[in-house]
Design an enzyme around this catalytic site. Sequence first.
Site, PDB file in Angstrom:
ATOM      1  CG  ASP A   1      -0.722  -1.724  -2.343  1.00 38.49           C
ATOM      2  OD1 ASP A   1      -1.419  -2.691  -2.009  1.00 38.49           O
ATOM      3  OD2 ASP A   1       0.526  -1.759  -2.329  1.00 38.49           O
ATOM      4  CB  SER A   2      -0.647  -2.110   2.165  1.00 32.09           C
ATOM      5  OG  SER A   2       0.134  -2.930   1.314  1.00 32.09           O
TER       6      SER A   2
ATOM      7  CE1 TYR B   1      -3.462  -1.567   4.747  1.00 33.39           C
ATOM      8  CE2 TYR B   1      -4.823  -1.954   2.808  1.00 33.39           C
ATOM      9  CZ  TYR B   1      -4.340  -1.097   3.768  1.00 33.39           C
ATOM     10  OH  TYR B   1      -4.728   0.218   3.748  1.00 33.39           O
ATOM     11  N   GLY B   2      -1.635  -7.968   4.404  1.00 36.60           N
ATOM     12  CA  GLY B   2      -1.778  -9.413   4.257  1.00 36.60           C
ATOM     13  C   GLY B   2      -1.824 -10.189   5.563  1.00 36.60           C
TER      14      GLY B   2
ATOM     15  CB  CYS C   1      -4.311  -3.620  -2.282  1.00 32.59           C
ATOM     16  SG  CYS C   1      -3.937  -4.627  -0.860  1.00 32.59           S
ATOM     17  CG  ASN C   2      -4.090  -9.176  -5.447  1.00 29.98           C
ATOM     18  OD1 ASN C   2      -4.703  -9.849  -6.264  1.00 29.98           O
ATOM     19  ND2 ASN C   2      -3.080  -8.406  -5.803  1.00 29.98           N
TER      20      ASN C   2
ATOM     21  CD  GLU D   1       6.284  -1.794   1.135  1.00 34.11           C
ATOM     22  OE1 GLU D   1       6.901  -0.754   1.417  1.00 34.11           O
ATOM     23  OE2 GLU D   1       5.313  -1.803   0.348  1.00 34.11           O
TER      24      GLU D   1
ATOM     25  CB  CYS E   1       0.627  -9.992  -3.658  1.00 34.16           C
ATOM     26  SG  CYS E   1       1.277  -8.630  -2.664  1.00 34.16           S
ATOM     27  CB  THR E   2      -0.380  -4.954  -6.420  1.00 37.29           C
ATOM     28  OG1 THR E   2      -0.509  -4.530  -5.063  1.00 37.29           O
ATOM     29  CG2 THR E   2      -1.746  -5.224  -7.011  1.00 37.29           C
ATOM     30  CG  HIS E   3       3.971  -5.381  -2.362  1.00 40.35           C
ATOM     31  ND1 HIS E   3       2.699  -4.992  -2.030  1.00 40.35           N
ATOM     32  CD2 HIS E   3       4.810  -4.598  -1.630  1.00 40.35           C
ATOM     33  CE1 HIS E   3       2.767  -4.014  -1.129  1.00 40.35           C
ATOM     34  NE2 HIS E   3       4.041  -3.763  -0.866  1.00 40.35           N
TER      35      HIS E   3
HETATM   36  N1  DGL Z   1       0.009  -5.296  -2.350  1.00 38.67           N
HETATM   37  C1  DGL Z   1      -0.980  -5.893  -1.541  1.00 38.67           C
HETATM   38  C2  DGL Z   1      -1.699  -7.029  -2.171  1.00 38.67           C
HETATM   39  O1  DGL Z   1      -1.884  -7.003  -3.368  1.00 38.67           O
HETATM   40  C3  DGL Z   1      -0.809  -5.908  -0.066  1.00 38.67           C
HETATM   41  C4  DGL Z   1       0.387  -6.521   0.496  1.00 38.67           C
HETATM   42  C5  DGL Z   1       0.383  -6.366   1.996  1.00 38.67           C
HETATM   43  O2  DGL Z   1       0.287  -5.229   2.466  1.00 38.67           O
HETATM   44  O3  DGL Z   1       0.453  -7.395   2.686  1.00 38.67           O
HETATM   45  O4  DGL Z   1      -2.143  -7.945  -1.502  1.00 38.67           O
END
Ligand code: DGL
Length: 276
Positions: A21-22, A53-54, A84-85, A164, A196-198
């Site tokens: 993931d990021s 990443y988003g 990570c989505n 984060e 989003c996995t966060h």
């Molecule tokens: N956790 C990630 C996701 O599922 C990435 C979030 C990010 O880095 O913007 O999209």
Amino acid sequence: MKKTLQDFSHLKPDQPIGIFDSGVGGLTVAKEIKRLLPNENLIYFGDTKHLPYGDKSREAIIGYCTKITRFLLEKNCKAIVIACNSATANALKEVMEETAGKVPVIDVINPVAEKVAYEIHNNVGVIATKATVNSGLYRKTIRKHNKFIKVDELATPLLVPAIEEGFKNHPITHSIIYNYLSNNKLKNIETLILGCTHYPLLINEIRQYYGNRVRVIDSPGIVANQLRMILDRNQLLNGKNPQPSYQFYLSDLTKNFEKISKKFFGNSIDLKLEVL
Ligand code: DGL
């Protein structure tokens, strides 16, 4: 289209599972994998240097993801979990190409979208990063399987930086959640996918906002189940392993990652810096 079954007979059950993931988001998936598959050895890569990443372009996300995939393959992983989505929505095809069919690839969008399409028949909302929402992959995949479901997607880009930064149970996060979830786009939903996995790190706050009105989907559990099913089908589940190894690689060492990874995996874990 006829699907050919891939042959993974060259892989061994005691090889590790690679997860990436990021940042801390993928830890919500890794934690579920550890709970469901306690005998597995895991290698986690958090690309904290390139986070979030988003907000990145598709090309940039593809570049990061293919490098991480190569790294996890060099570490001898028997499966790759794209936890990570944003990475799934933009680089799934490229990650699969990088593996050249040598290991199974599990992503976080397809198993969730399929489950929702077949088991839940009502209005669905998706909150996710811009990179995921712009791809429209949740809507397309759900509606490919069930065209009667209405899917509304909303980009909620402030949530990842807040998570984060460690702003859990914090007025800033409450106000961001309130502002996003009260958006008109999500007015008539009965089910919400945390795309989003966060976001599962804020699941209590999100459930609190809705009370019992909206069902909030637990994506990490669905993904871990999918992984178990694929490993099982290919006789790749690890047998008795009293001391599974958990390795963490980060492209930038951050305090919040250290805190959450230790909370989920115990204080003795070791975080290694690895710039790809
Ligand atoms: N956790 C990630 C996701 O599922 C990435 C979030 C990010 O880095 O913007 O999209």
